[in-house]
Design an enzyme around this catalytic site. Structure first.
Site, PDB file in Angstrom:
ATOM      1  N   LYS A  13       1.027  25.655 -90.200  1.00  0.00           N
ATOM      2  CA  LYS A  13       0.361  24.642 -89.290  1.00  0.00           C
ATOM      3  C   LYS A  13       0.336  23.261 -89.691  1.00  0.00           C
ATOM      4  CE  LYS A  13      -3.947  26.270 -89.368  1.00  0.00           C
ATOM      5  NZ  LYS A  13      -3.701  27.283 -90.321  1.00  0.00           N
ATOM      6  N   ARG A  88     -12.204  25.880 -85.680  1.00  0.00           N
ATOM      7  CA  ARG A  88     -12.097  26.933 -86.153  1.00  0.00           C
ATOM      8  C   ARG A  88     -13.173  28.052 -85.925  1.00  0.00           C
ATOM      9  NH1 ARG A  88      -9.264  24.985 -91.082  1.00  0.00           N
ATOM     10  NH2 ARG A  88      -8.770  26.757 -92.697  1.00  0.00           N
ATOM     11  N   ARG A 127       1.968  28.353-103.264  1.00  0.00           N
ATOM     12  CA  ARG A 127       1.466  26.901-103.051  1.00  0.00           C
ATOM     13  C   ARG A 127       0.511  26.684-103.896  1.00  0.00           C
ATOM     14  NH1 ARG A 127      -1.320  25.552 -97.339  1.00  0.00           N
ATOM     15  NH2 ARG A 127      -3.102  26.632 -98.057  1.00  0.00           N
ATOM     16  N   ARG A 133      -4.096  24.183-105.504  1.00  0.00           N
ATOM     17  CA  ARG A 133      -5.525  24.169-104.576  1.00  0.00           C
ATOM     18  C   ARG A 133      -6.290  25.369-105.050  1.00  0.00           C
ATOM     19  NH1 ARG A 133      -4.412  23.536 -98.124  1.00  0.00           N
ATOM     20  NH2 ARG A 133      -6.233  24.728 -98.237  1.00  0.00           N
ATOM     21  N   ARG A 144     -10.382  33.756 -97.361  1.00  0.00           N
ATOM     22  CA  ARG A 144     -10.141  32.771 -96.416  1.00  0.00           C
ATOM     23  C   ARG A 144      -9.433  33.813 -95.181  1.00  0.00           C
ATOM     24  NH1 ARG A 144      -6.244  29.078 -99.076  1.00  0.00           N
ATOM     25  NH2 ARG A 144      -6.251  27.782 -97.197  1.00  0.00           N
TER      26      ARG A 144
HETATM   27  P1  AMP Z   1      -7.231  23.902 -94.535  1.00  0.00           P
HETATM   28  O1  AMP Z   1      -6.662  22.984 -95.345  1.00  0.00           O
HETATM   29  O2  AMP Z   1      -7.193  23.756 -93.155  1.00  0.00           O
HETATM   30  O3  AMP Z   1      -6.700  25.559 -94.942  1.00  0.00           O
HETATM   31  O4  AMP Z   1      -8.817  24.072 -95.091  1.00  0.00           O
HETATM   32  C1  AMP Z   1      -9.217  24.402 -96.344  1.00  0.00           C
HETATM   33  C2  AMP Z   1     -10.774  24.477 -96.211  1.00  0.00           C
HETATM   34  O5  AMP Z   1     -11.322  23.427 -95.748  1.00  0.00           O
HETATM   35  C3  AMP Z   1     -11.284  25.761 -95.530  1.00  0.00           C
HETATM   36  O6  AMP Z   1     -11.078  26.861 -96.249  1.00  0.00           O
HETATM   37  C4  AMP Z   1     -12.754  25.237 -95.269  1.00  0.00           C
HETATM   38  O7  AMP Z   1     -13.490  25.565 -96.352  1.00  0.00           O
HETATM   39  C5  AMP Z   1     -12.619  23.799 -94.974  1.00  0.00           C
HETATM   40  N1  AMP Z   1     -12.368  23.506 -93.557  1.00  0.00           N
HETATM   41  C6  AMP Z   1     -11.280  22.783 -93.285  1.00  0.00           C
HETATM   42  N2  AMP Z   1     -11.357  22.588 -91.788  1.00  0.00           N
HETATM   43  C7  AMP Z   1     -12.379  23.301 -91.305  1.00  0.00           C
HETATM   44  C8  AMP Z   1     -13.246  23.289 -90.053  1.00  0.00           C
HETATM   45  N3  AMP Z   1     -12.676  22.995 -89.144  1.00  0.00           N
HETATM   46  N4  AMP Z   1     -14.318  24.098 -90.133  1.00  0.00           N
HETATM   47  C9  AMP Z   1     -14.996  24.552 -91.375  1.00  0.00           C
HETATM   48  N5  AMP Z   1     -14.329  24.513 -92.756  1.00  0.00           N
HETATM   49  C10 AMP Z   1     -13.292  23.781 -92.655  1.00  0.00           C
END
Ligand code: AMP
Length: 187
Positions: A13, A88, A127, A133, A144
């Site tokens: 994404k 989400r 990654r 990360r 996740r």
């Molecule tokens: P991402 O970079 O989109 O994979 O997000 C990494 C982490 O950030 C996720 O595993 C959540 O802990 C948090 N996070 C990001 N976006 C959201 C969202 N829309 N709702 C809840 N948690 C989020």
């Protein structure tokens, strides 16, 4: 044009969102990036998010709904946004609808990136090595993916029912995927 990029972690994404942003001139907004910056800066949002983030859990909706309101309110988002990593949950999707309705807009396209699980795990593990990360550690990766299945996958039916969902095959050459994305939004 309001576009939602939907898909499990590691589906591409972020990469495809950036390419689409360059192509359309629309801003790409990623809640994960905002949260990582907040954690780095030690802001109240960052402090609240950290315990969830580190475990690979979703940050609770009561925290995220305010964040979504903020990111959609910025002037550069006035004519459209590429939403990466949100909504989400169904509650977040309803909030996005509400906020867009206020400006007489609506979600135009939802792209669902499909990538086999073993490929996702491979990508996230590499990654972890490249970017370090914490949520790309093996236990957090499994968490996740499970969280995606339970909390985010229901959005697929939510948007399919509206006729705005397009499935994007997320494997193969980057440019080929970008082409599918471009067709998916009619850009
Ligand atoms: P991402 O970079 O989109 O994979 O997000 C990494 C982490 O950030 C996720 O595993 C959540 O802990 C948090 N996070 C990001 N976006 C959201 C969202 N829309 N709702 C809840 N948690 C989020």
């Amino acid at each position: 044009m309001y576009v939602i990029l939907l898909g499990p972690p590691g589906a591409g994404k972020g990469t495809q969102g950036q390419i689409l942003a360059e192509r359309t001139g629309l801003p790409r907004v990623a809640t994960g990036d905002v949260i990582r910056a907040a954690m780095r800066d030690g802001t109240p949002l960052g402090k609240k998010a950290k315990e969830y983030y580190d475990q690979g859990l979703l940050v609770p909706d009561d925290v995220i709904l305010g964040l979504i309101e903020q990111v959609l309110a910025v002037p550069k988002a006035a004519n459209g946004v590429i939403m990466d990593g949100f909504p989400r949950t169904v509650a977040q999707a309803e909030a996005v609808d509400r906020l867009l309705r206020k400006r007489n807009a609506a979600v135009d396209h939802v792209l669902e990136f499909q990538v086999p699980r073993d490929e996702l795990v491979r990508r996230l593990s590499s990654r972890a090595a490249a970017e370090g990360r914490v949520d790309d550690a093996p236990e957090a990766i499994a968490k996740r993916l499970e969280v995606y299945r339970k909390q985010t996958e229901p959005l697929i039916a939510f948007y399919r029912g509206r006729g705005i969902l397009t499935v994007i095959q997320g494997t193969g050459d980057r440019e080929m995927i970008a082409e599918r994305v471009r067709e998916g939004v009619g850009a």
